[in-house]
Design a protein around this motif. Structure first.
Motif, PDB file in Angstrom:
ATOM      1  N   GLY A  39       0.696  -1.249   0.023  1.00 53.39           N
ATOM      2  CA  GLY A  39      -0.007   0.077  -0.260  1.00 53.39           C
ATOM      3  C   GLY A  39       0.755   1.055  -0.012  1.00 53.39           C
ATOM      4  N   SER A  40       1.855   1.298   0.776  1.00 53.89           N
ATOM      5  CA  SER A  40       2.890   2.408   0.823  1.00 53.89           C
ATOM      6  C   SER A  40       3.454   2.664  -0.653  1.00 53.89           C
ATOM      7  N   ILE A  41       3.884   1.585  -1.412  1.00 52.06           N
ATOM      8  CA  ILE A  41       4.476   1.637  -2.625  1.00 52.06           C
ATOM      9  C   ILE A  41       3.467   2.146  -3.645  1.00 52.06           C
ATOM     10  N   LEU A  42       2.056   1.468  -3.541  1.00 54.41           N
ATOM     11  CA  LEU A  42       1.038   2.096  -4.245  1.00 54.41           C
ATOM     12  C   LEU A  42       0.976   3.600  -4.195  1.00 54.41           C
ATOM     13  N   GLY A  43       0.630   4.004  -2.990  1.00 53.34           N
ATOM     14  CA  GLY A  43       0.472   5.418  -2.600  1.00 53.34           C
ATOM     15  C   GLY A  43       1.525   6.355  -3.032  1.00 53.34           C
ATOM     16  N   ASN A  44       2.805   5.803  -2.919  1.00 56.98           N
ATOM     17  CA  ASN A  44       3.932   6.886  -3.301  1.00 56.98           C
ATOM     18  C   ASN A  44       4.059   6.875  -4.920  1.00 56.98           C
ATOM     19  N   ALA A  45       3.533   5.806  -5.461  1.00 58.17           N
ATOM     20  CA  ALA A  45       3.410   5.721  -7.152  1.00 58.17           C
ATOM     21  C   ALA A  45       2.258   6.636  -7.691  1.00 58.17           C
ATOM     22  N   VAL A  46       1.012   6.624  -7.034  1.00 63.34           N
ATOM     23  CA  VAL A  46       0.258   7.650  -7.405  1.00 63.34           C
ATOM     24  C   VAL A  46       0.367   9.107  -6.822  1.00 63.34           C
ATOM     25  N   ALA A  47       1.266   9.392  -5.781  1.00 66.00           N
ATOM     26  CA  ALA A  47       1.600  10.412  -5.326  1.00 66.00           C
ATOM     27  C   ALA A  47       2.589  11.142  -6.586  1.00 66.00           C
ATOM     28  N   ALA A  48       3.468  10.308  -6.808  1.00 63.20           N
ATOM     29  CA  ALA A  48       4.487  10.766  -8.086  1.00 63.20           C
ATOM     30  C   ALA A  48       3.772  11.179  -9.466  1.00 63.20           C
TER      31      ALA A  48
END
Length: 92
Positions: A39-48
């Motif tokens: 979830g953290s990786i997914l959130g970082n990808a969406v934020a980028a």
């Protein structure tokens, strides 16, 4: 991000996601950590992707996106885990 930091963030996000979701989740703690990391990786990808990964001060939007990703992955993962556990019980 170091592996230790990823595990700590995954644990925190996974536990918060489990607390947000209604009902009792059946997934074990180790899977909660993995889902929190994902979830953290997914959130970082969406934020980028939307351009809010690096801001001045605390990155609140990025953190909320990480939490949303963790909630989504824990919800889907819990459904899959419950269905897998249900199939195992019927065979035994």
């Amino acid at each position: 991000m170091s592996w230790l930091w990823a595990i700590i963030v995954g644990l925190v996000l996974g536990l918060i996601a489990k607390a947000i979701l209604p009902g009792k989740q059946q997934i074990p703690l180790w899977l909660t950590v993995i889902f929190g990391i994902l979830g953290s990786i997914l959130g970082n990808a969406v934020a980028a992707w939307i351009g809010v990964a690096d801001t001045k001060g605390i990155d609140w939007i990025r953190h909320l996106l990480q939490l949303a990703g963790a909630v989504a992955i824990v919800a889907v993962g819990d459904m899959l885990w419950a269905s897998m556990k249900g199939r195992r019980r019927t065979r035994a």
